[in-house]
Motif scaffolding. Structure first.
Motif, PDB file in Angstrom:
ATOM      1  N   PRO A 194       0.826  -1.208   0.000  1.00  0.00           N
ATOM      2  CA  PRO A 194       0.000   0.000   0.000  1.00  0.00           C
ATOM      3  C   PRO A 194       0.860   1.258   0.000  1.00  0.00           C
ATOM      4  CG  PRO A 194      -0.614  -1.522   1.777  1.00  0.00           C
ATOM      5  CD  PRO A 194       0.707  -1.971   1.243  1.00  0.00           C
ATOM      6  N   LEU A 195       0.395   2.266  -0.720  1.00  0.00           N
ATOM      7  CA  LEU A 195       1.124   3.536  -0.716  1.00  0.00           C
ATOM      8  C   LEU A 195       1.246   4.107   0.693  1.00  0.00           C
ATOM      9  CD1 LEU A 195       0.002   5.416  -3.942  1.00  0.00           C
ATOM     10  CD2 LEU A 195       2.355   5.127  -3.151  1.00  0.00           C
ATOM     11  N   GLU A 196       0.237   3.898   1.523  1.00  0.00           N
ATOM     12  CA  GLU A 196       0.293   4.449   2.873  1.00  0.00           C
ATOM     13  C   GLU A 196       1.447   3.865   3.679  1.00  0.00           C
ATOM     14  OE1 GLU A 196      -1.448   6.991   4.183  1.00  0.00           O
ATOM     15  OE2 GLU A 196      -2.253   7.224   2.159  1.00  0.00           O
ATOM     16  N   GLN A 197       1.902   2.653   3.335  1.00  0.00           N
ATOM     17  CA  GLN A 197       3.065   2.085   4.004  1.00  0.00           C
ATOM     18  C   GLN A 197       4.365   2.530   3.333  1.00  0.00           C
ATOM     19  OE1 GLN A 197       2.616   0.853   6.755  1.00  0.00           O
ATOM     20  NE2 GLN A 197       0.982  -0.659   6.884  1.00  0.00           N
ATOM     21  N   MET A 198       4.286   2.940   2.080  1.00  0.00           N
ATOM     22  CA  MET A 198       5.477   3.385   1.365  1.00  0.00           C
ATOM     23  C   MET A 198       5.861   4.818   1.719  1.00  0.00           C
ATOM     24  SD  MET A 198       4.491   1.704  -2.341  1.00  0.00           S
ATOM     25  CE  MET A 198       5.934   2.309  -3.247  1.00  0.00           C
ATOM     26  N   TYR A 199       4.870   5.693   1.870  1.00  0.00           N
ATOM     27  CA  TYR A 199       5.152   7.107   2.090  1.00  0.00           C
ATOM     28  C   TYR A 199       6.139   7.371   3.228  1.00  0.00           C
ATOM     29  CZ  TYR A 199       1.095   8.395  -0.854  1.00  0.00           C
ATOM     30  OH  TYR A 199       0.209   8.572  -1.875  1.00  0.00           O
ATOM     31  N   PRO A 200       5.948   6.782   4.433  1.00  0.00           N
ATOM     32  CA  PRO A 200       6.833   7.144   5.547  1.00  0.00           C
ATOM     33  C   PRO A 200       8.290   6.779   5.330  1.00  0.00           C
ATOM     34  CG  PRO A 200       4.836   6.079   6.346  1.00  0.00           C
ATOM     35  CD  PRO A 200       4.882   5.862   4.867  1.00  0.00           C
ATOM     36  N   LEU A 201       8.570   5.865   4.393  1.00  0.00           N
ATOM     37  CA  LEU A 201       9.954   5.441   4.148  1.00  0.00           C
ATOM     38  C   LEU A 201      10.697   6.423   3.271  1.00  0.00           C
ATOM     39  CD1 LEU A 201       9.363   1.635   3.487  1.00  0.00           C
ATOM     40  CD2 LEU A 201       9.580   2.851   5.665  1.00  0.00           C
ATOM     41  N   ARG A 202       9.972   7.314   2.586  1.00  0.00           N
ATOM     42  CA  ARG A 202      10.571   8.289   1.671  1.00  0.00           C
ATOM     43  C   ARG A 202      11.578   7.593   0.748  1.00  0.00           C
ATOM     44  NH1 ARG A 202       8.911  13.329   2.968  1.00  0.00           N
ATOM     45  NH2 ARG A 202       7.992  13.561   5.045  1.00  0.00           N
ATOM     46  N   LEU A 203      11.056   6.649   0.007  1.00  0.00           N
ATOM     47  CA  LEU A 203      11.887   5.815  -0.854  1.00  0.00           C
ATOM     48  C   LEU A 203      12.697   6.665  -1.819  1.00  0.00           C
ATOM     49  CD1 LEU A 203       9.270   3.042  -1.610  1.00  0.00           C
ATOM     50  CD2 LEU A 203      11.273   2.832  -0.133  1.00  0.00           C
ATOM     51  N   ASN A 204      13.959   6.317  -1.961  1.00  0.00           N
ATOM     52  CA  ASN A 204      14.863   7.029  -2.855  1.00  0.00           C
ATOM     53  C   ASN A 204      14.865   6.408  -4.244  1.00  0.00           C
ATOM     54  OD1 ASN A 204      17.613   7.090  -4.232  1.00  0.00           O
ATOM     55  ND2 ASN A 204      17.948   8.697  -2.707  1.00  0.00           N
ATOM     56  N   HIS A 205      15.044   5.072  -4.310  1.00  0.00           N
ATOM     57  CA  HIS A 205      15.276   4.450  -5.609  1.00  0.00           C
ATOM     58  C   HIS A 205      14.888   2.983  -5.584  1.00  0.00           C
ATOM     59  CE1 HIS A 205      17.215   3.769  -9.504  1.00  0.00           C
ATOM     60  NE2 HIS A 205      17.237   5.082  -9.607  1.00  0.00           N
ATOM     61  N   LEU A 206      14.387   2.491  -6.731  1.00  0.00           N
ATOM     62  CA  LEU A 206      14.007   1.097  -6.903  1.00  0.00           C
ATOM     63  C   LEU A 206      14.639   0.558  -8.177  1.00  0.00           C
ATOM     64  CD1 LEU A 206      10.164   1.493  -6.232  1.00  0.00           C
ATOM     65  CD2 LEU A 206      11.919   0.867  -4.561  1.00  0.00           C
ATOM     66  N   ALA A 250       8.442 -10.845  -3.753  1.00  0.00           N
ATOM     67  CA  ALA A 250       8.413  -9.500  -4.328  1.00  0.00           C
ATOM     68  C   ALA A 250       7.224  -8.716  -3.779  1.00  0.00           C
ATOM     69  CB  ALA A 250       8.325  -9.584  -5.848  1.00  0.00           C
ATOM     70  N   GLY A 251       7.270  -7.397  -3.973  1.00  0.00           N
ATOM     71  CA  GLY A 251       6.147  -6.546  -3.629  1.00  0.00           C
ATOM     72  C   GLY A 251       5.906  -6.349  -2.155  1.00  0.00           C
ATOM     73  N   THR A 252       6.921  -6.614  -1.316  1.00  0.00           N
ATOM     74  CA  THR A 252       6.779  -6.469   0.137  1.00  0.00           C
ATOM     75  C   THR A 252       7.759  -5.440   0.692  1.00  0.00           C
ATOM     76  OG1 THR A 252       8.395  -8.203   0.647  1.00  0.00           O
ATOM     77  CG2 THR A 252       6.101  -8.903   0.338  1.00  0.00           C
ATOM     78  N   LEU A 253       8.267  -4.564  -0.180  1.00  0.00           N
ATOM     79  CA  LEU A 253       9.355  -3.670   0.214  1.00  0.00           C
ATOM     80  C   LEU A 253      10.517  -4.479   0.770  1.00  0.00           C
ATOM     81  CD1 LEU A 253       7.280  -0.766   1.819  1.00  0.00           C
ATOM     82  CD2 LEU A 253       8.239  -0.873  -0.491  1.00  0.00           C
ATOM     83  N   ASN A 254      10.733  -5.635   0.135  1.00  0.00           N
ATOM     84  CA  ASN A 254      11.839  -6.531   0.490  1.00  0.00           C
ATOM     85  C   ASN A 254      11.793  -6.965   1.945  1.00  0.00           C
ATOM     86  OD1 ASN A 254      12.830  -4.380  -1.655  1.00  0.00           O
ATOM     87  ND2 ASN A 254      13.725  -6.360  -2.170  1.00  0.00           N
ATOM     88  N   GLY A 255      10.586  -7.387   2.360  1.00  0.00           N
ATOM     89  CA  GLY A 255      10.416  -7.945   3.690  1.00  0.00           C
ATOM     90  C   GLY A 255      10.157  -6.931   4.778  1.00  0.00           C
ATOM     91  N   LEU A 256      10.040  -5.645   4.436  1.00  0.00           N
ATOM     92  CA  LEU A 256       9.669  -4.661   5.451  1.00  0.00           C
ATOM     93  C   LEU A 256       8.198  -4.788   5.827  1.00  0.00           C
ATOM     94  CD1 LEU A 256      11.595  -1.472   4.260  1.00  0.00           C
ATOM     95  CD2 LEU A 256      12.363  -3.327   5.748  1.00  0.00           C
ATOM     96  N   LEU A 257       7.421  -5.423   4.946  1.00  0.00           N
ATOM     97  CA  LEU A 257       6.009  -5.674   5.217  1.00  0.00           C
ATOM     98  C   LEU A 257       5.727  -7.166   5.137  1.00  0.00           C
ATOM     99  CD1 LEU A 257       4.330  -2.915   2.999  1.00  0.00           C
ATOM    100  CD2 LEU A 257       4.895  -2.761   5.435  1.00  0.00           C
TER     101      LEU A 257
END
Length: 563
Positions: free
Chosen positions: A59-71, A292-299
């Motif tokens: 979910p984007l709501e879980q991605m936002y707080p990480l302020r992702l730099n690059h994929l 895949a698709g888990t922010l590499n195990g962060l979720l």
């Protein structure tokens, strides 16, 4: 890297962090020097390989707080079935809108158009046909702005079929020239070796220099246990090779890091963050060893694991990365935001009773509040809803310094220390520095008159979606309402300049910048109004952007402030 055939170090021995007894580890000190700036905060290590898929995974709501730099994502038409997947995942074109919303950029890993890993080479005709299809898909995606590199191959030191395809260096040259015949703008990145190797790098760069096919970004992987210990030596060696070959310095991306036994240990993530920030890495991405698709195990099941909180604290950093000096295995990455008067330290790596010593705190007053929390160590398949409280207290600042004891530490946990004044701290972030934001086809600079010492300039491109210039600010506000947005800027053209302003994918409006005294000299502001939703919002200031005809003149950006 997926399905790598290598012996794994047992979990109890993680990257040199053989869990020590308190008697062996206690008494170490991590020193944070707030007065020595390393670089602007850009969340270098906040990224992943195959980290995001379409829809709500994650979910984007879980991605936002990480302020992702690059994929690094697979290309259009991906057929790769990594790690036991039954259907292809994570097409870089299909996830592009989501990646932009989260504030990140992405490489496309072109060989992941093949189904198998290691890749099964067919023929040059087959490969070149695939490359044309992938590149043309990118050229047709005229609203996609976040593809900042084609990764021509992945781990050629063991996946390139020399017997059938010829040498990798010759194959690189052939593929590079094909892409440049189709697309002269999008960066090309590589060589993406699975490990750093001096001789391979010399051979690759010599050939690339001599054939006019140098990559725009240098990539290699740091995947084995203890690899973060070698990052400084690898960067120094690579820079020496560039100098010896007369090659203009390239940005460095470590687009896979951490071994299978490391990737879910929060304190190991801290070690990677610290060395990447300290040694000038541009971007770095957690490796894809599992799903895949888990922010590499962060979720797990779209909810945080303990490792998530390490990256959330790192995502909370703003202002400038400041110098840290580790004590034994006690390591950390720290940031100081002078406009918020906040020190944010993410640390870990030792057990027992240890100390974080913070110097250069004079601007925060004679007393400060220091709060410590820890991550726990749930692994990748157990959720953790929040960090664990450790301590909170008021400290007297003596000679600009405090020492915060952190007792009964666990070597696998990560920890966060936040230091603020005892009063007057805003409840939400109002100022966002341009140099901390997502900067596309522009550059970061420093200036004494700039807020927090940095700004973004050369926001000059308006031609097409591959070289348009803009700055994306990911902001978090407490309520849905109109906000006054103050923009700090400089405009040395001698005439009025304009940029486009849009938020949350809406229509563009025009921001007008009257001329100022000079480039790189700040203090002048303009105000406008933005209507934001409660929570996370993306604000874009653009010279050029899809659905925007382009600004007039030029302006440099210092910050935005919401009130």
């Amino acid at each position: 890297m997926r399905h790598r055939k290598a012996a794994l170090v047992p979990l109890l021995v993680l990257a040199g962090l053989t869990v020590p007894s308190p008697a062996q580890a206690a008494g170490n000190t991590l020193t944070v020097d707030v007065g020595t700036v390393v670089r602007p905060v850009t969340h270098v290590a906040a990224g992943g390989l195959y980290a995001t898929d379409t829809g709500t995974k994650p979910p984007l709501e879980q991605m936002y707080p990480l302020r992702l730099n690059h994929l690094t994502q697979p290309p259009p038409g991906v057929q790769q079935l990594g790690n036991g997947a039954t259907t292809p995942c994570c097409d870089g074109l299909k996830v592009a809108g989501k990646v932009t919303s989260a504030g990140a950029q992405q490489f496309w890993r072109l060989p992941d158009v093949y189904k198998d890993f290691p890749y099964k080479w067919v023929s040059w005709a087959d490969w070149e046909s695939k490359v044309r299809t992938m590149v043309n898909a990118r050229l047709s995606a005229t609203t996609t702005t976040n593809v900042d590199g084609y990764e021509l191959w992945n781990e050629p030191d063991w996946t390139w079929n020399t017997a059938s395809a010829g040498s990798f260096n010759a194959g690189w040259t052939r593929t590079h020239k094909l892409i440049r015949s189709l697309d002269t703008v999008t960066p090309i990145v590589g060589p993406s070796h699975s490990v750093y190797n001096h001789d391979w790098m010399v051979s690759f760069l010599t050939n690339a220099r001599d054939t006019g096919t140098l990559p725009d970004v240098i990539v290699w992987h740091e995947l084995e246990n203890d690899r973060y210990l070698d990052v400084a030596a690898h960067v120094a060696d690579y820079r020496a090779i560039e100098t010896s070959l007369g090659i203009t310095p390239r940005p460095i991306s470590i687009n896979e890091y951490a071994s299978p036994s490391q990737v879910d240990i929060p304190s190991v993530a801290v070690h990677y963050m610290a060395v990447f920030e300290r040694h000038g890495i541009r971007s770095a991405e957690r490796a894809y060893w599992y799903e895949a698709g888990t922010l590499n195990g962060l979720l797990h099941n779209n909810l945080p694991t303990s490792s998530y909180w390490t990256y959330k604290w790192y995502g909370d950093q703003s202002g400038n990365i400041v110098r840290t000096v580790p004590g034994s295995w006690l390591e950390g990455v720290a940031a100081y935001d002078s406009t918020r008067k906040m020190v944010n330290v993410v640390f870990g790596g030792d057990s027992g009773n240890n100390t974080v010593r913070v110097t250069g705190l004079g601007a925060l007053g004679s007393q400060v509040r220091a709060t410590v929390v820890r991550s726990g160590t749930t692994g990748r398949t157990t959720n953790q809803s929040a960090p664990i409280a450790v301590s909170s207290g008021t400290y007297t600042v003596s000679g600009g310094t405090i020492s915060v004891p952190v007792n009964a530490m666990h070597a696998w946990d990560s920890y966060q220390l936040v230091v603020t004044p005892t009063s007057g701290v805003p409840t939400w972030q109002q100022r966002y520095e341009a140099e901390n934001a997502t900067v596309v086809n522009a550059n970061r600079f420093s200036a004494g008159s700039a807020s927090n010492g940095g700004y973004v300039g050369q926001i000059d491109g308006s031609a097409n979606s591959r070289n348009q210039s803009f700055v994306d600010f990911l902001v978090n506000v407490p309520s849905a309402r109109n906000y006054t947005m103050t923009i700090g800027y400089a405009n040395g053209t001698g005439a009025t300049a304009t940029q486009g302003l849009a938020y949350n994918g809406g229509a563009f409006q025009t921001v007008t910048y009257p001329p100022t005294a000079a480039w790189g000299v700040f203090g002048t502001t303009v105000n406008t109004t933005v209507t934001l939703k409660a929570g996370w919002n993306m604000i874009r200031l653009a010279k050029g952007s899809p659905n925007y005809a382009g600004g007039t003149g030029y302006a440099e950006l210092d910050y935005i402030n919401l009130s």
